[in-house]
Every structure is written in C-alpha cells, then in structure tokens.
Design an enzyme around this catalytic site. Structure first.
Site, PDB file in Angstrom:
ATOM      1  CB  THR A 146       4.464  -8.011  -1.377  1.00 38.82           C
ATOM      2  OG1 THR A 146       5.165  -9.171  -0.895  1.00 38.82           O
ATOM      3  CG2 THR A 146       4.802  -7.799  -2.843  1.00 38.82           C
TER       4      THR A 146
ATOM      5  N   GLY B 223      -0.714 -11.005  -2.787  1.00 40.48           N
ATOM      6  CA  GLY B 223      -1.361 -11.579  -1.610  1.00 40.48           C
ATOM      7  C   GLY B 223      -0.547 -11.384  -0.355  1.00 40.48           C
ATOM      8  CB  SER B 224       3.075 -11.198   0.275  1.00 43.12           C
ATOM      9  OG  SER B 224       3.952 -10.340   0.995  1.00 43.12           O
ATOM     10  N   PRO B 225       1.030  -9.229   2.342  1.00 43.45           N
ATOM     11  CG  PRO B 225      -0.328  -9.352   4.259  1.00 43.45           C
ATOM     12  CD  PRO B 225       0.536 -10.199   3.355  1.00 43.45           C
TER      13      PRO B 225
ATOM     14  CE1 TYR C  75       0.263  -6.468  -2.057  1.00 42.66           C
ATOM     15  CE2 TYR C  75       0.988  -6.965  -4.295  1.00 42.66           C
ATOM     16  CZ  TYR C  75       0.889  -7.322  -2.959  1.00 42.66           C
ATOM     17  OH  TYR C  75       1.387  -8.526  -2.518  1.00 42.66           O
TER      18      TYR C  75
END
Lengths: 203, 203
Positions: free
Chosen positions: B16, B12-14, B113
């Site tokens: 990442t 969910g962390s971009p 991702y």
C-alpha cells in the site's frame, strides 16, 4: 553480446496469457533476447501448499475481470469465460520443453494460449495441443511421440527443479541478470532491467 | 461533476506504501478526485482465512525486493528492511477513519507510511501515530482521545463491512464506477478508467 531474459512459464496459468502474447513485441522493441523456459508450476505449488486461488473465490473472480480489462487495454482479443480449471497439463508443458529445445516454443505457446482464450479449446487437451503444434509448423505425430518419452519428461522435471532452485513460485516469472520478476505486470520492468544493463555494458 | 475514485486501504499493508505515495500526483494529473477509504484488512483476511504471505516465505521475500525496485523506479526513498510484521494496527486505522471524516486523511497516511518506510518507526505504534497526526496539522491529544471512542471504532467496522460487501479482499484497492482494481500496480488503470468515463460524460 547481451544476456537473454529467462521467461519462466507454465501452460495453464491464466495470467500467463497476457505475458505470452505481449512478450515478443516488448522484448524486440527493447532489443532484448528472451529464452522461453517452460516448467511445471503445479509441482511447485503442490510442494508449497499454494494454488491458483483455489479456495479464494473473490480473488478468482477478480482475476478473470482483471484479465478481461487488461486484454482490452493491450488490444488482445479474448472470449471469456473460457474453460477452467483445466485437466492434466503435463503433456502440454512437455511439448513446450521439446519445442524450446528445437526452437519453436514461442509459436507453439502463443498458439495454445490463443486457442484457449479465443477459440475456447482447453489448454492441455486435444485438439488444442495438436493444432498448436501444427500452427508452429511441426508434425503432431512426431512431436507427441517424442514428448511422451522419458527423456522429455525428465527435461521438464529438470527445468522445474531449476526454477525451484532460483525461488520461482509463480507463472509468469522473468529473470534478468539474477533479478526475479513475478507477474505479467512486471514484464516491462524485467525487459527494462536487462535493457539498462545492456546499455551500461555494451558488448 | 465527476465521481471520485474510492481508494480503499489499510495502514500496515506493505504494498500500500507504493499507492499512498503516488496516488495524489497520478490522480491530480488526470483531474480525478479521490476519496480515501480506510478499512480493516486484517478483519477481512481473518474471515477469508487469507493473510499477508504468512506461510509463503518465497512470496514474502519477493515482495520486499519488488517494493525496493519499484520504489527506486518511482523515485521514492525507502530504507529496507523496515519493521515487519507489525503489532496492533487498529488504532492507526481508526485515526485514519477519523482523519477521512475531518479531511486530513491523505496527509496523515502519507506521513505514517514515510515514517515506517524511511524512518523505520513501526506503523501502528508510537511515536509513529502521534507524529503523523502532528504532521497532518492536528493535535495528537485531541485526535487520540477521539479515535478511542466507540463511535470511531464503529465507523471503522462500518467501512470494513462496506469493503467486504463490494468484494474487496486486499489493500490497496481502487473502485472506479463500480469497477474494482486491486494492487498498487493497478493505480494507473483505475484512475484512467474514471478519467475516460469523465471524458465521455463531461459536465
């Protein structure tokens, strides 16, 4: 003719140290010109209700360790912990604006950061300011008198307004052909961006 | 025997994305082992009253442009803009915890991702989750059933508590021999740190 990269910075930002110390060499190696553009980060942060990890103790602790490791990686001497947070930084940044106008901004800024990070003289206070002016080959009496005029204060405000207009929110920032890069760790990206443009469009 | 680098991340962390896609190759080249450690970043951010640039529109806009440029630099395909912000991410990260236990976490995380950044399927929702499980060679029915058990939810909570205990505040983070590195742009630093340790202490 190649366009310069604008280096936007505020004296007092810790991470900016890593950019100030490395920028001249990285830019010269790539054959890219740099314009040193001091601005007042605190004014922008106050307006955006942002700040230097003020209420983020984990991030602040991480920052110092990260700076220490990266300085070692780049071969830059530092003597942590250094004085922080700092008091009023307006005068130091006004001197930087005057220095940019007169052509000795990089020497002065490098000196003030070295005194802060190695000699532990707080940036923005005496004796750091006067000694850094001297190291840049200037007369502190003349410079401090002139930096205290309304004209120089206005020049810093104008630079800050310009920074805000192009969406700058932190220091150090680099602008290459309208592309904004934020953080000392984007230094190479910014210089490379301009270098590639120059290669594609030789004067 | 060399120690692994712990790769702490939350789906969910971009930013990442840039670490997930590059980590396997960078680590393999250096001969460094990696443990994929999913945790619940939102739980930590909620407690620290922090967030993903939630009230910082300039930083958010900058982030997407920075990710786009860096993806191009690294040769990673992306199709921005992608769905953001995302809904509930708990199930996606529970699957990651289960996958880490069973040994297919990197394949699943890379798939989720890629689907988010290239196919524009929101991470954390269907069909992204089931297809990513399938891509990792697993049966979605079995995995989703198991990921919904209390045991897996507790495993994610335990990992998050462990992350918090070692002062992790963001994703991606890397821990090499107790040294914390934060951000995709510290990937090489973290791997190099472990690599240098390994060189100094062979066998």
């Amino acid at each position: 003719m190649t366009a310069p990269v604008d280096f936007w910075f505020s004296i007092g930002s810790p991470y900016t140290f890593l950019a100030v110390m490395r920028l001249p060499e990285v830019a010269e190696r790539a054959g890219v010109d740099v314009r040193w553009r001091p601005f007042d980060l605190r004014a922008i942060q106050a307006e955006a209700n942002d700040g230097p990890f003020a209420d983020k103790p984990l991030k602040a602790a991480y920052m110092w360790r990260d700076i220490e490791r990266r300085a070692a990686k780049f071969g830059l001497p530092v003597r942590l912990p250094i004085p922080y947070p700092l008091a009023d930084l307006a005068l130091a940044n006004r001197v930087a604006v005057l220095a940019a106008k007169e052509g000795w901004c990089s020497a002065y800024t490098i000196a003030t950061y070295r005194r802060w990070f190695v000699d532990r003289e707080p940036a923005g206070s005496e004796p750091n300011i006067s000694r850094s002016i001297e190291e840049a080959g200037q007369d502190p009496v003349r410079v401090l008198k002139q930096a205290s005029t309304g004209a120089v204060a206005e020049a810093l405000n104008a630079a800050t307004s310009e920074a805000k207009k192009i969406d700058i929110f932190g220091s150090p920032s680099f602008v290459a052909d309208g592309e904004l890069f934020w953080g000392h760790d984007r230094l190479e990206d910014a210089i490379e961006w301009q270098h590639n443009l120059d290669q594609g469009n030789p004067g």
